[in-house]
Motif scaffolding. Structure first.
Motif, mmCIF file in Angstrom:
data_model
loop_
_atom_site.group_PDB
_atom_site.id
_atom_site.type_symbol
_atom_site.label_atom_id
_atom_site.label_comp_id
_atom_site.label_asym_id
_atom_site.label_seq_id
_atom_site.Cartn_x
_atom_site.Cartn_y
_atom_site.Cartn_z
ATOM 1 N N UNK A 110 11.674 -1.667 -1.953
ATOM 2 C CA UNK A 110 12.520 -0.951 -2.922
ATOM 3 C C UNK A 110 11.723 -0.703 -4.207
ATOM 4 N N UNK A 111 11.645 0.548 -4.623
ATOM 5 C CA UNK A 111 10.895 0.922 -5.814
ATOM 6 C C UNK A 111 9.384 0.936 -5.606
ATOM 7 N N UNK A 112 8.951 0.705 -4.381
ATOM 8 C CA UNK A 112 7.527 0.615 -4.082
ATOM 9 C C UNK A 112 6.755 1.905 -4.302
ATOM 10 N N UNK A 113 7.460 3.044 -4.284
ATOM 11 C CA UNK A 113 6.798 4.330 -4.505
ATOM 12 C C UNK A 113 6.179 4.407 -5.906
ATOM 13 N N UNK A 114 6.585 3.514 -6.789
ATOM 14 C CA UNK A 114 6.014 3.490 -8.150
ATOM 15 C C UNK A 114 4.887 2.473 -8.299
ATOM 16 N N UNK A 115 4.616 1.690 -7.270
ATOM 17 C CA UNK A 115 3.634 0.617 -7.383
ATOM 18 C C UNK A 115 2.253 1.116 -7.788
ATOM 19 N N UNK A 116 1.814 2.260 -7.212
ATOM 20 C CA UNK A 116 0.468 2.720 -7.556
ATOM 21 C C UNK A 116 0.363 3.070 -9.041
ATOM 22 N N UNK B 7 0.871 -1.164 0.000
ATOM 23 C CA UNK B 7 0.000 0.000 0.000
ATOM 24 C C UNK B 7 0.910 1.216 0.000
ATOM 25 N N UNK B 8 0.876 1.987 -1.070
ATOM 26 C CA UNK B 8 1.806 3.100 -1.283
ATOM 27 C C UNK B 8 3.254 2.648 -1.121
ATOM 28 N N UNK B 9 3.529 1.431 -1.591
ATOM 29 C CA UNK B 9 4.895 0.921 -1.590
ATOM 30 C C UNK B 9 5.350 0.306 -0.290
ATOM 31 N N UNK B 10 4.460 0.197 0.703
ATOM 32 C CA UNK B 10 4.807 -0.417 1.982
ATOM 33 C C UNK B 10 4.279 -1.841 1.997
#
Length: 184
Positions: free
Chosen positions: A31-37, A19-22
Motif C-alpha cells: 500500500x502506497x508503494x508506488x511512491x517508494x522510489x 522494488x517499484x512498490x512490490x
C-alpha cells in the motif's frame, strides 16, 4: 556504471524492502508503494549523496552501500526522463560517458543490469576480451548485446529485482558462509 534507475531500485530494496512498490519477500504490491522510489530519492538527496547516506547510517546494505563501504567506484548516467534524480547521477551525458570510459579501463568482467541503453552503450565502449553478463527481463536486450559481436557476453533473461536479491544473498553467503552473526 548504470543509470539513476538501478541505483534507486537497489536503495529502495535496501530501505523499504520493495522494488517499484512490490514487496521483494512476498511478491505483492505494498500500500502506497508506488511512491517508494520518490521517497528513496528524497531521502538520499537530504543526505547529500549515496556515500553520505552510508556515512550517516541511513543506507546500511545493498549493492551501492557495498560499493561505498569497499571503495568501489561507480558512475550513474542520467536521462531526461529520470525521477529525481539521485544527487550522484551525472546529468551531463558527455561527462557520464567519460566517467564510464575511465571505469572500463582494466575491467575483466562487466555485469549489465536492466538497462538496454546503458548496457548497449557500455558494450559498445568495451574492448574485446572483457567478459560481459547482461541481465534484463527483455530477451531483445540480451540478444542485441550479443549481436554486437562479443563472444564474451552472456545473457540472463530475468527480472533485475529478483536477480539483485539473489546476488545479494550469494554475496552475503560468500562473506559469511556459516551464517554466524558478524561483530563490527
Amino acid at each position: 556504471m548504470g543509470g539513476n534507475a538501478i541505483a534507486v531500485h537497489d536503495i529502495e530494496q535496501a530501505l523499504m524492502g520493495t522494488s517499484l512498490g512490490v514487496d521483494m519477500q512476498r511478491g505483492v504490491p505494498v500500500r502506497g508503494g508506488h511512491r517508494h522510489h520518490l521517497k528513496v530519492i528524497n531521502t538520499i538527496r537530504r543526505c547529500g549523496s549515496i556515500a553520505q547516506a552510508v556515512e550517516q547510517g541511513v543506507l546500511s546494505h545493498g549493492v551501492l552501500y557495498e560499493c561505498v563501504r569497499n571503495g568501489v567506484p561507480f558512475a550513474l548516467a542520467g536521462s531526461i526522463r529520470d525521477d529525481g534524480p539521485l544527487p550522484d547521477t551525472q546529468m551531463d551525458l558527455i561527462q557520464a560517458q567519460t566517467d564510464y570510459a575511465r571505469l572500463l579501463e582494466g575491467a575483466d568482467l562487466i555485469l549489465m543490469l536492466s538497462s538496454m541503453l546503458h548496457s548497449i552503450g557500455v558494450g559498445n565502449m568495451t574492448p574485446s576480451g572483457v567478459k560481459m553478463v547482461c541481465v534484463d527481463i527483455n530477451p531483445a536486450v540480451v540478444t542485441k548485446l550479443s549481436d554486437r559481436g562479443s563472444v564474451e557476453s552472456i545473457g540472463v533473461v530475468t527480472d533485475v529485482g529478483l536477480f539483485l536479491s539473489l546476488l545479494l544473498q550469494q554475496l552475503e553467503r560468500l562473506t559469511n558462509p556459516y551464517g554466524v552473526a558478524q561483530t563490527v
